[in-house]
Write a protein that holds these residues in place. Structure first.
Motif, mmCIF file in Angstrom:
data_model
loop_
_atom_site.group_PDB
_atom_site.id
_atom_site.type_symbol
_atom_site.label_atom_id
_atom_site.label_comp_id
_atom_site.label_asym_id
_atom_site.label_seq_id
_atom_site.Cartn_x
_atom_site.Cartn_y
_atom_site.Cartn_z
ATOM 1 N N VAL A 61 33.204 53.057 49.653
ATOM 2 C CA VAL A 61 32.692 52.075 48.693
ATOM 3 C C VAL A 61 32.602 52.650 47.285
ATOM 4 O O VAL A 61 32.886 51.963 46.298
ATOM 5 C CB VAL A 61 31.309 51.556 49.150
ATOM 6 N N LEU A 62 32.218 53.911 47.156
ATOM 7 C CA LEU A 62 32.051 54.514 45.837
ATOM 8 C C LEU A 62 33.367 54.609 45.072
ATOM 9 O O LEU A 62 33.374 54.716 43.836
ATOM 10 C CB LEU A 62 31.417 55.908 45.973
ATOM 11 N N ALA A 63 34.485 54.560 45.796
ATOM 12 C CA ALA A 63 35.803 54.657 45.148
ATOM 13 C C ALA A 63 36.421 53.292 44.871
ATOM 14 O O ALA A 63 37.512 53.214 44.298
ATOM 15 C CB ALA A 63 36.753 55.489 46.014
ATOM 16 N N TRP A 64 35.750 52.219 45.262
ATOM 17 C CA TRP A 64 36.306 50.881 45.071
ATOM 18 C C TRP A 64 36.592 50.591 43.596
ATOM 19 O O TRP A 64 37.684 50.140 43.246
ATOM 20 C CB TRP A 64 35.345 49.823 45.620
ATOM 21 N N ILE A 65 35.602 50.811 42.753
ATOM 22 C CA ILE A 65 35.745 50.453 41.342
ATOM 23 C C ILE A 65 36.796 51.314 40.633
ATOM 24 O O ILE A 65 37.672 50.788 39.940
ATOM 25 C CB ILE A 65 34.389 50.527 40.616
ATOM 26 N N PRO A 66 36.762 52.656 40.789
ATOM 27 C CA PRO A 66 37.825 53.452 40.152
ATOM 28 C C PRO A 66 39.226 53.079 40.615
ATOM 29 O O PRO A 66 40.190 53.237 39.874
ATOM 30 C CB PRO A 66 37.481 54.896 40.567
ATOM 31 N N GLY A 67 39.332 52.581 41.864
ATOM 32 C CA GLY A 67 40.646 52.249 42.397
ATOM 33 C C GLY A 67 41.023 50.791 42.260
ATOM 34 O O GLY A 67 42.002 50.331 42.856
ATOM 35 N N ILE A 68 40.295 50.041 41.467
ATOM 36 C CA ILE A 68 40.502 48.598 41.370
ATOM 37 C C ILE A 68 41.880 48.263 40.803
ATOM 38 O O ILE A 68 42.389 48.924 39.902
ATOM 39 C CB ILE A 68 39.394 47.964 40.491
ATOM 40 N N ARG A 69 42.520 47.232 41.384
ATOM 41 C CA ARG A 69 43.795 46.704 40.884
ATOM 42 C C ARG A 69 43.489 45.444 40.082
ATOM 43 O O ARG A 69 43.427 44.337 40.630
ATOM 44 C CB ARG A 69 44.729 46.385 42.051
ATOM 45 N N VAL A 70 43.309 45.606 38.801
ATOM 46 C CA VAL A 70 42.861 44.507 37.944
ATOM 47 C C VAL A 70 43.841 43.337 37.982
ATOM 48 O O VAL A 70 43.449 42.159 37.975
ATOM 49 C CB VAL A 70 42.666 45.003 36.494
ATOM 50 N N ASN A 71 45.139 43.628 38.032
ATOM 51 C CA ASN A 71 46.152 42.564 37.949
ATOM 52 C C ASN A 71 46.219 41.703 39.215
ATOM 53 O O ASN A 71 46.891 40.669 39.216
ATOM 54 C CB ASN A 71 47.534 43.169 37.688
ATOM 55 N N ARG A 72 45.489 42.071 40.270
ATOM 56 C CA ARG A 72 45.534 41.293 41.510
ATOM 57 C C ARG A 72 44.285 40.415 41.692
ATOM 58 O O ARG A 72 44.250 39.564 42.591
ATOM 59 C CB ARG A 72 45.706 42.199 42.720
ATOM 60 N N ILE A 73 43.271 40.626 40.896
ATOM 61 C CA ILE A 73 42.038 39.856 41.030
ATOM 62 C C ILE A 73 42.276 38.401 40.614
ATOM 63 O O ILE A 73 42.902 38.115 39.594
ATOM 64 C CB ILE A 73 40.914 40.478 40.192
ATOM 65 N N LEU A 74 41.818 37.482 41.458
ATOM 66 C CA LEU A 74 41.972 36.031 41.277
ATOM 67 C C LEU A 74 43.425 35.577 41.349
ATOM 68 O O LEU A 74 43.786 34.531 40.807
ATOM 69 C CB LEU A 74 41.330 35.563 39.968
ATOM 70 N N LYS A 75 44.238 36.342 42.025
ATOM 71 C CA LYS A 75 45.636 35.981 42.213
ATOM 72 C C LYS A 75 45.771 34.980 43.360
ATOM 73 O O LYS A 75 45.232 35.189 44.441
ATOM 74 C CB LYS A 75 46.474 37.219 42.508
ATOM 75 N N VAL A 76 46.482 33.896 43.118
ATOM 76 C CA VAL A 76 46.717 32.884 44.146
ATOM 77 C C VAL A 76 47.748 33.408 45.135
ATOM 78 O O VAL A 76 48.769 33.997 44.722
ATOM 79 C CB VAL A 76 47.181 31.556 43.518
ATOM 80 N N ILE A 77 47.510 33.206 46.415
ATOM 81 C CA ILE A 77 48.402 33.708 47.455
ATOM 82 C C ILE A 77 49.511 32.692 47.710
ATOM 83 O O ILE A 77 49.253 31.547 48.082
ATOM 84 C CB ILE A 77 47.620 33.995 48.760
ATOM 85 N N GLU A 78 50.732 33.115 47.504
ATOM 86 C CA GLU A 78 51.899 32.224 47.682
ATOM 87 C C GLU A 78 52.542 32.461 49.049
ATOM 88 O O GLU A 78 52.543 33.572 49.539
ATOM 89 C CB GLU A 78 52.925 32.487 46.575
#
Length: 257
Positions: A240-257
């Protein structure tokens, strides 16, 4: 004491609301494997809309045998839709891969629907055929898959696949066409009330092509379509502590096609 009682009531009320939302509206799901790359990556967190397909026994915790079929069904899966479901079988020995594949009814799985009830589905030389028509493939730039589980990097051939209804999505091929253990299958007719599913990472997905292991997915085992990514991280789910440093910003709120 009165304050403590109020806090307990508030906590229980919040938990009750959370259970209701998870059971009837939106269920979170995390991607643990590479079977749906490049569409879904390990470490993607998504929401499934459970009200879309309605509710079956598998919609509820522990799948209690309350009724038959589905209730309050709003829609059915469409060709090319990414859906979450419960596996209809237990474990079995796969003679091709020489390994035991586990499909646990208590766990959720996610694949793409490529066969509706009555459809004829077949894979020839690695190419998906639906009702006798080969799905169009367009070669794209190679895809570099970074697997956070093993800190590994591998390059795959990537294609855009077009289904008969015009739905497009990307798939990965690790082996030459026809070289995979299920790159050539019999023609399967999807029974009424069932669906045929496949992973987008075609040579690294145990799906309906493995008929003795998974096979067709019964309609009442479906939980709902995957709709949107609400979080994504390269960190392992338990770190859990590594979640934020490893975040993929470009995938957040991405619609699944």
């Amino acid at each position: 004491m009165d304050r403590l009682i109020k806090e307990i009531k508030g906590t229980l009320g919040a938990l009750f609301i959370a259970v209701i939302i998870r059971t009837f509206l939106f269920q979170p799901f995390v991607i643990p494997s590479a079977s749906m790359y490049p569409t879904l990556m390990i470490g993607d967190f998504l929401f499934v809309t459970k009200y879309t397909y309605g509710y079956s026994n598998y919609s509820f915790p522990f799948a209690p045998p309350l009724f038959q079929g589905r209730l309050m069904e709003n829609d059915k899966p469409t060709l090319g839709q990414v859906a979450v479901f419960r596996a209809p079988v237990g474990k079995t020995e796969n003679i091709f891969l020489r390994m035991t594949i586990y499909f646990d009814e208590s766990l959720d799985y996610i694949k793409r629907v490529v066969g509706l009830p009555g459809d004829k589905v077949q894979v020839k030389n690695g190419i998906l055929h639906i009702n006798g028509v080969a799905c169009k493939l367009e070669k794209l730039e190679d895809y570099t898959l970074r697997d956070p589980r093993y800190n590994s990097v591998k390059v795959y051939s990537r294609y855009r696949e077009t289904l008969p209804n015009g739905k497009t999505h990307e798939i990965l091929m690790d082996l030459p066409f026809g070289a995979g253990p299920v790159d050539n299958t019999p023609e399967y007719t999807v029974p009424e009330g069932h669906y045929f599913v496949m992973g987008d990472n075609r040579h690294h997905s145990q799906d309906s092509r493995y008929m003795k292991e998974l096979g067709f997915i019964p309609e009442d085992h479906l939980l709902g379509p995957a709709r949107i990514l609400f979080f994504s991280t390269e960190a392992r789910w338990y770190d859990v502590l590594a979640w934020i440093p490893g975040i993929r910003v470009n995938r957040i709120l991405k619609v699944i096609e």
